[in-house]
Design a protein around this motif. Structure first.
Motif, PDB file in Angstrom:
ATOM      1  N   ILE A  39       0.849  -1.267   0.080  1.00 41.86           N
ATOM      2  CA  ILE A  39      -0.151  -0.087   0.022  1.00 41.86           C
ATOM      3  C   ILE A  39       0.698   1.194  -0.014  1.00 41.86           C
ATOM      4  O   ILE A  39       0.695   2.082  -0.630  1.00 41.86           O
ATOM      5  N   LEU A  40       2.047   1.239   0.681  1.00 40.77           N
ATOM      6  CA  LEU A  40       2.791   2.460   0.690  1.00 40.77           C
ATOM      7  C   LEU A  40       3.386   2.702  -0.516  1.00 40.77           C
ATOM      8  O   LEU A  40       3.675   3.822  -0.850  1.00 40.77           O
ATOM      9  N   LEU A  41       4.143   1.475  -0.938  1.00 41.08           N
ATOM     10  CA  LEU A  41       4.579   1.727  -2.536  1.00 41.08           C
ATOM     11  C   LEU A  41       3.515   2.262  -3.428  1.00 41.08           C
ATOM     12  O   LEU A  41       3.838   3.176  -4.178  1.00 41.08           O
ATOM     13  N   GLY A  47       1.065   4.168  -2.726  1.00 42.81           N
ATOM     14  CA  GLY A  47       0.813   5.700  -2.420  1.00 42.81           C
ATOM     15  C   GLY A  47       2.022   6.565  -3.060  1.00 42.81           C
ATOM     16  O   GLY A  47       1.583   7.506  -3.649  1.00 42.81           O
ATOM     17  N   LEU A  48       3.162   5.788  -2.762  1.00 42.48           N
ATOM     18  CA  LEU A  48       4.272   6.616  -3.191  1.00 42.48           C
ATOM     19  C   LEU A  48       4.175   7.027  -4.729  1.00 42.48           C
ATOM     20  O   LEU A  48       4.423   8.051  -5.188  1.00 42.48           O
ATOM     21  N   MET A  88       1.521   9.350  -5.661  1.00 43.76           N
ATOM     22  CA  MET A  88       2.149  10.869  -5.150  1.00 43.76           C
ATOM     23  C   MET A  88       2.828  11.275  -6.312  1.00 43.76           C
ATOM     24  O   MET A  88       2.702  12.386  -6.812  1.00 43.76           O
ATOM     25  N   LEU A  89       3.879  10.395  -6.993  1.00 45.51           N
ATOM     26  CA  LEU A  89       4.639  10.998  -7.937  1.00 45.51           C
ATOM     27  C   LEU A  89       4.145  11.065  -9.304  1.00 45.51           C
ATOM     28  O   LEU A  89       4.340  12.016  -9.902  1.00 45.51           O
ATOM     29  N   TRP A  96       2.111  14.391  -9.194  1.00 45.84           N
ATOM     30  CA  TRP A  96       3.021  15.417  -8.823  1.00 45.84           C
ATOM     31  C   TRP A  96       2.620  16.680  -9.462  1.00 45.84           C
ATOM     32  O   TRP A  96       2.360  17.855  -8.735  1.00 45.84           O
ATOM     33  N   GLY A  97       2.484  16.880 -10.849  1.00 44.15           N
ATOM     34  CA  GLY A  97       2.183  18.114 -11.370  1.00 44.15           C
ATOM     35  C   GLY A  97       0.783  18.538 -11.372  1.00 44.15           C
ATOM     36  O   GLY A  97       0.427  19.435 -11.273  1.00 44.15           O
ATOM     37  N   ASP A 119      -3.419  18.903 -10.116  1.00 44.88           N
ATOM     38  CA  ASP A 119      -4.018  19.345  -9.054  1.00 44.88           C
ATOM     39  C   ASP A 119      -5.025  18.447  -8.657  1.00 44.88           C
ATOM     40  O   ASP A 119      -6.008  18.771  -8.022  1.00 44.88           O
ATOM     41  N   GLY A 177      -5.065  17.257  -5.000  1.00 47.33           N
ATOM     42  CA  GLY A 177      -4.830  18.272  -3.808  1.00 47.33           C
ATOM     43  C   GLY A 177      -5.431  19.494  -3.974  1.00 47.33           C
ATOM     44  O   GLY A 177      -5.294  20.304  -3.462  1.00 47.33           O
ATOM     45  N   SER A 203      -7.691  20.583  -1.287  1.00 48.22           N
ATOM     46  CA  SER A 203      -7.146  20.822   0.089  1.00 48.22           C
ATOM     47  C   SER A 203      -5.752  21.526   0.117  1.00 48.22           C
ATOM     48  O   SER A 203      -5.103  21.489   0.795  1.00 48.22           O
ATOM     49  N   SER A 204      -5.437  22.055  -1.090  1.00 40.58           N
ATOM     50  CA  SER A 204      -4.540  22.785  -1.215  1.00 40.58           C
ATOM     51  C   SER A 204      -4.110  23.908  -0.189  1.00 40.58           C
ATOM     52  O   SER A 204      -5.265  24.764  -0.107  1.00 40.58           O
TER      53      SER A 204
END
Lengths: 216, 260
Positions: free
Chosen positions: A169-171, A173-174, A177-178, A181-182, A184, A187, A190-191
């Protein structure tokens, strides 16, 4: 007694209160293999080559050992005493031909049969019956112990499974995330801004109010 | 907007708190693993001779992971308070690497604990205890280690063999090659000893009279410390990893919300 029978010794009860009538006689223990019992006769003299421990079981059918008299086996037994005879306890005279009455360790697992023989001079005057067969312990090789995997415990399986799932799950998520990145996409709602954000203040220009006053 | 400012502050607070806990747990993990590595019960020679000493490897990894967690938690706290994207990304990646190492340590400790069965110790004891002719230097080192450890175990814990003194009777052993069965049905260290270290009653010991010899097996004395070692490393590590999982998910969420 845990040492009742070992690989080369066994234990007998002392023959107390059995030979009370024979106060001047020698009490001997006769040890034979189950299949040589029949070949032994009471006329064999102790302390000779006919009944030597060192020649048993190859040349003689039985050997005689543990010479004692009635004094060694008194009838009154005090409480707490362990009155036993350990057959096979003398290891110093195993190969000593000068000691044919050696109480040496038995040469094999048996089965053995024993009896007590009472001799006055060289005449047998009393004896017990042959005992039931006594089998000694045989030892197995330690290679027969299996040390291969006996399965995994439930705790270990649960631990491995849960940790693997968490890591996956963490991988994920990473990676998410990446990848985002660019954009929105995640995010946007809630930015929030960094603490050093600039605030905009309203600013009125002067000339809008000054000009009507100058025309009058 | 006041409301989302509050939310952000709450999230920041939670993450900082999470990192503080991670830092403290890291120190605790290091301390616990150092304790296990010092082998207070002197059982390492037994494990080394079986070739199954990986629970010690797991403890060593735990020491370094503990330090790494402490350092990373400080990095995380700084990154969250400054809301710096780069710092937090570095934090997340390094934390994932530490997570992987700690995961390896936990799984190793748990798996190798399962290999340490009574049969394993029994076989090794029979093959090595008081072995007379070691094949090479390494063999001699292990034989001496096993013999010293077993002597100490049997004297201090008043026990004999792995399951009992009859282990020495049921199986042939290296000990049996040099000590005959009639004089030594089991090693003399299994006898009840007096203050000078001599058997109280040697004949009683050889006969197996209760009170003059040690009738229990030593397996409980071995498996107790080994179990607490392995489970201590594995389950405490597991608990820390679950906490790190939550904090990392929160940090990833926080990171994705920072403006760049």
């Amino acid at each position: 007694l845990e040492g009742l029978t070992t690989g080369s010794t066994f234990v007998l009860e002392q023959p107390r209160c059995v030979f009370d009538k024979y106060s001047n006689a020698d009490i001997w223990l006769v040890v034979a293999l189950e299949n040589t019992v029949a070949a032994f006769n009471n006329s064999a003299a102790p302390g000779t080559a006919e009944s030597a421990f060192q020649k048993f079981p190859n040349s003689v059918p039985a050997y005689m050992t543990l010479n004692a008299t009635l004094a060694n086996y008194p009838c009154s037994k005090s409480d707490g005493d362990i009155t036993v005879l350990r057959v096979g306890s003398e290891t110093s005279c195993i190969r000593d031909d000068a000691r044919p009455t050696c109480n040496g360790p038995l040469p094999g697992p048996g089965p053995y049969r024993v009896k007590f023989l009472v001799l006055k001079g060289s005449e047998p005057v009393a004896e017990t019956d042959w005992s039931l067969p006594i089998m000694l312990r045989t030892a197995k090789s330690p290679n027969s112990i299996s040390t291969t995997d006996e399965g995994h415990s439930a705790g270990m399986i649960a631990l491995t499974t849960i940790l693997s799932i968490l890591f996956a799950i963490l991988l994920a998520g990473l990676v998410a995330m990446l990848v985002f990145w660019g954009s929105d996409a995640c995010g946007g709602s809630s930015s929030f801004s960094k603490p050093e954000a600039v605030t905009v203040r309203r600013y009125n220009t002067h000339h809008v109010y000054d000009q009507p006053a100058a025309r009058l | 907007m006041a409301k989302s400012e509050d939310c952000i502050h709450i999230l920041q607070g939670l993450l900082v708190f999470g990192n503080v806990v991670i830092g403290m747990c890291g120190i605790a993990l290091t301390a616990e693993c150092i304790y296990f590595v010092t082998d207070p019960h002197d059982l390492y020679p037994l494990l080394e001779a079986t070739g199954n000493d990986d629970i010690y490897a797991a403890a060593w990894i735990g020491i370094f992971v503990g330090f790494a967690l402490f350092a990373l938690s400080i990095l995380g706290i700084i990154g969250i308070i400054k809301s710096d994207r780069t710092l937090l990304l570095v934090y997340i990646v390094l934390m994932l690497i530490t997570f992987a190492f700690e995961m390896a340590s936990c799984i190793t400790a748990a798996t190798h604990r399962d290999f340490l069965t009574p049969n394993l110790f029994l076989k090794q004891m029979l093959e090595r205890y008081q072995k007379a002719e070691p094949a090479n230097n390494n063999d001699q080192w292990m034989t001496e280690g096993v013999t010293k450890t077993w002597d100490k175990l049997m004297l201090q814990n008043h026990c004999c063999g792995v399951l009992g003194p009859s282990d020495w009777q049921e199986y042939t052993s290296a000990f049996r090659l040099t000590h005959n069965d009639a004089d030594f049905p089991w090693p003399q260290k299994c006898c009840a000893m007096d203050a000078q270290g001599l058997p109280v009653n040697l004949d009683g010991c050889k006969l197996g009279v209760p009170g003059y010899y040690n009738s229990n097996g030593c397996y409980d004395a071995i498996s107790g410390p080994v179990n607490s070692h392995a489970w201590g490393v594995a389950w405490f590590g597991f608990a820390i990893l679950c906490w790190i999982f939550c904090v990392l998910l929160g940090t990833m969420f926080y990171w994705s919300g920072i403006e760049y």
